[in-house]
Design a protein around this motif. Structure first.
Motif, PDB file in Angstrom:
ATOM      1  N   HIS A 101      -0.423   3.958  -8.807  1.00  0.00           N
ATOM      2  CA  HIS A 101      -0.177   3.493  -7.444  1.00  0.00           C
ATOM      3  C   HIS A 101      -1.409   3.754  -6.594  1.00  0.00           C
ATOM      4  O   HIS A 101      -1.947   4.865  -6.594  1.00  0.00           O
ATOM      5  N   THR A 102      -1.871   2.731  -5.889  1.00  0.00           N
ATOM      6  CA  THR A 102      -2.975   2.876  -4.962  1.00  0.00           C
ATOM      7  C   THR A 102      -2.397   2.941  -3.553  1.00  0.00           C
ATOM      8  O   THR A 102      -1.760   1.995  -3.090  1.00  0.00           O
ATOM      9  N   THR A 103      -2.603   4.056  -2.890  1.00  0.00           N
ATOM     10  CA  THR A 103      -2.033   4.257  -1.561  1.00  0.00           C
ATOM     11  C   THR A 103      -2.693   3.330  -0.551  1.00  0.00           C
ATOM     12  O   THR A 103      -3.920   3.276  -0.445  1.00  0.00           O
TER      13      THR A 103
ATOM     14  N   LEU B 131      -4.644   4.638   3.407  1.00  0.00           N
ATOM     15  CA  LEU B 131      -4.568   6.090   3.229  1.00  0.00           C
ATOM     16  C   LEU B 131      -5.217   6.843   4.388  1.00  0.00           C
ATOM     17  O   LEU B 131      -4.570   7.632   5.078  1.00  0.00           O
TER      18      LEU B 131
ATOM     19  N   ASP C  67       6.229  13.228   5.445  1.00  0.00           N
ATOM     20  CA  ASP C  67       5.905  12.020   4.684  1.00  0.00           C
ATOM     21  C   ASP C  67       7.247  11.454   4.255  1.00  0.00           C
ATOM     22  O   ASP C  67       7.878  11.962   3.326  1.00  0.00           O
TER      23      ASP C  67
ATOM     24  N   ARG D 252       4.055   8.332  -4.839  1.00  0.00           N
ATOM     25  CA  ARG D 252       3.278   9.122  -5.802  1.00  0.00           C
ATOM     26  C   ARG D 252       2.383  10.134  -5.096  1.00  0.00           C
ATOM     27  O   ARG D 252       1.486  10.709  -5.692  1.00  0.00           O
TER      28      ARG D 252
ATOM     29  N   GLY E  18       0.177  10.030  -2.455  1.00  0.00           N
ATOM     30  CA  GLY E  18      -1.155   9.797  -1.923  1.00  0.00           C
ATOM     31  C   GLY E  18      -1.303  10.263  -0.489  1.00  0.00           C
ATOM     32  O   GLY E  18      -2.236  11.005  -0.151  1.00  0.00           O
ATOM     33  N   HIS E  19      -0.378   9.841   0.365  1.00  0.00           N
ATOM     34  CA  HIS E  19      -0.432  10.272   1.759  1.00  0.00           C
ATOM     35  C   HIS E  19      -0.163  11.773   1.883  1.00  0.00           C
ATOM     36  O   HIS E  19      -0.801  12.453   2.696  1.00  0.00           O
TER      37      HIS E  19
ATOM     38  N   ASP F 147       5.850   4.973   4.957  1.00  0.00           N
ATOM     39  CA  ASP F 147       5.197   3.926   4.167  1.00  0.00           C
ATOM     40  C   ASP F 147       6.323   3.140   3.496  1.00  0.00           C
ATOM     41  O   ASP F 147       6.875   3.573   2.490  1.00  0.00           O
TER      42      ASP F 147
ATOM     43  N   SER G 100       7.058   0.832  -4.266  1.00  0.00           N
ATOM     44  CA  SER G 100       5.755   1.288  -4.740  1.00  0.00           C
ATOM     45  C   SER G 100       5.361   0.557  -6.026  1.00  0.00           C
ATOM     46  O   SER G 100       6.199  -0.012  -6.729  1.00  0.00           O
TER      47      SER G 100
ATOM     48  N   SER H 207      -2.081  -4.805  -0.787  1.00  0.00           N
ATOM     49  CA  SER H 207      -2.191  -4.286   0.573  1.00  0.00           C
ATOM     50  C   SER H 207      -2.341  -5.379   1.620  1.00  0.00           C
ATOM     51  O   SER H 207      -2.297  -5.102   2.822  1.00  0.00           O
TER      52      SER H 207
END
Length: 311
Positions: free
Chosen positions: A7-9, A12, A37, A42, A44-45, A104, A108, A298
């Motif tokens: 997973h790419t946040t 971020l 949060d 996963r 990231g934040h 968010d 995901s 995104s």
């Protein structure tokens, strides 16, 4: 064991910076606060927030996906804790106790890319789509008994699908002829056979899958509950940062911030001092061209930021 799906946040740095700084400058005491949060995913934040906290700062995460909660075990920081429940439970935290809340929204990448979760029409898998696989009914179970008008209403309202009626009738006809739909590929093919025109580059099943996922997880209702709760749990000066990925979510967030960013006048007492606004809208941020190029998922993201004003 690390799952093979990554997973790419999204947004971020922008989202976390919005919690801690004004125009790029950290504001006094921000690092000592307690933050939420609301959708761990996963992490990231969460990891980025922990990097900004002082030793006395705290981070509470929420996630109803048991896979996400399991992944959170990799964070051993004593300032971090996670709750296995949806962020509609935000209001259970103490009043005026939070310096910031980050939401968010949506699904995901690990959820989308794991065929066993049933979120994507691109992979063959069980038609599930539950965020929390330990409770509730799956999409397949709901479609097996729902009335035609119920199915059409869900697809129309949550998918903004103009062919909702024909799709619902096709689902019911298929159910009567060959039994309920049980897999993602079956539903995707049925929608493709029913929807004869679609925007260029978009799979015919996109809107239907989105609608059923939002409905089965009560995503918009949970968002509204969490937004309302944020007014109670944010301290004066605390930040609210919300990343949305489609118009239904963003409309709710935009209207919520706008509603509470106005002074309230009592029409029965026109000369009385108006009630001060509860929020101040701070920013609206979209991903950079570079982020979209590196992570096409995104491209539809919008980050809205607001600050809690005097109670």
């Amino acid at each position: 064991m690390e799952a093979p799906w990554t997973h790419t946040t999204v947004l971020l740095n922008e989202a976390v910076d919005a919690l801690f700084s004004n125009d790029g400058q950290a504001y006094a005491g921000a690092a000592d606060g307690t933050y939420v949060d609301a959708t761990f995913g996963r992490g990231g934040h969460s990891r980025r927030i922990l990097e900004q906290l002082s030793p006395t700062g705290r981070l509470v995460a929420f996630d109803r996906d048991p896979d996400a909660v399991a992944q959170s075990a990799s964070i051993t920081d004593p300032r971090f804790s996670i709750r296995h429940e949806g962020f509609s439970h935000l209001g259970e935290l103490p009043a005026a106790s939070l310096a910031g809340v980050l939401m968010d929204l949506g699904v995901s990448s690990p959820q989308i890319d794991n065929p066993q979760r049933g979120f994507s029409f691109r992979f063959e898998g069980p038609l599930d789509m539950r965020m929390d696989t330990t409770r509730g009914e799956s999409v397949a179970q709901w479609l097996a008994t729902a009335e035609i008008n119920q199915i059409a209403e869900v697809i129309r309202e949550y998918g903004e699908e103009r062919f909702a009626g024909p799709i619902a009738k096709a689902i019911a006809a298929r159910r009567q002829e060959r039994g309920p739909i049980s897999t993602t590929s079956e539903l995707a093919q049925l929608v493709a056979d029913t929807v004869k025109t679609r925007e260029q580059g978009q799979n015919p099943a996109t809107r239907t899958f989105q609608a059923l996922r939002i409905f089965i997880n009560a995503e918009l209702e949970e968002l509204q509950q969490a937004l309302d709760a944020s007014l109670d749990v944010l301290e004066v000066g605390g930040r609210l940062a919300v990343i949305s990925f489609h118009s239904l979510e963003d409309r709710i967030v935009k209207q919520f911030i706008a509603k509470h960013s106005k002074e309230e006048y009592d029409r029965r007492a026109p000369f009385a001092v108006p009630k001060v606004m509860k929020l101040k809208a701070l920013d609206r941020i979209k991903p950079s061209a570079a982020e979209v190029a590196g992570n096409p998922r995104s491209r539809s993201a919008i980050l809205r930021v607001a600050q809690r004003m005097a109670a």
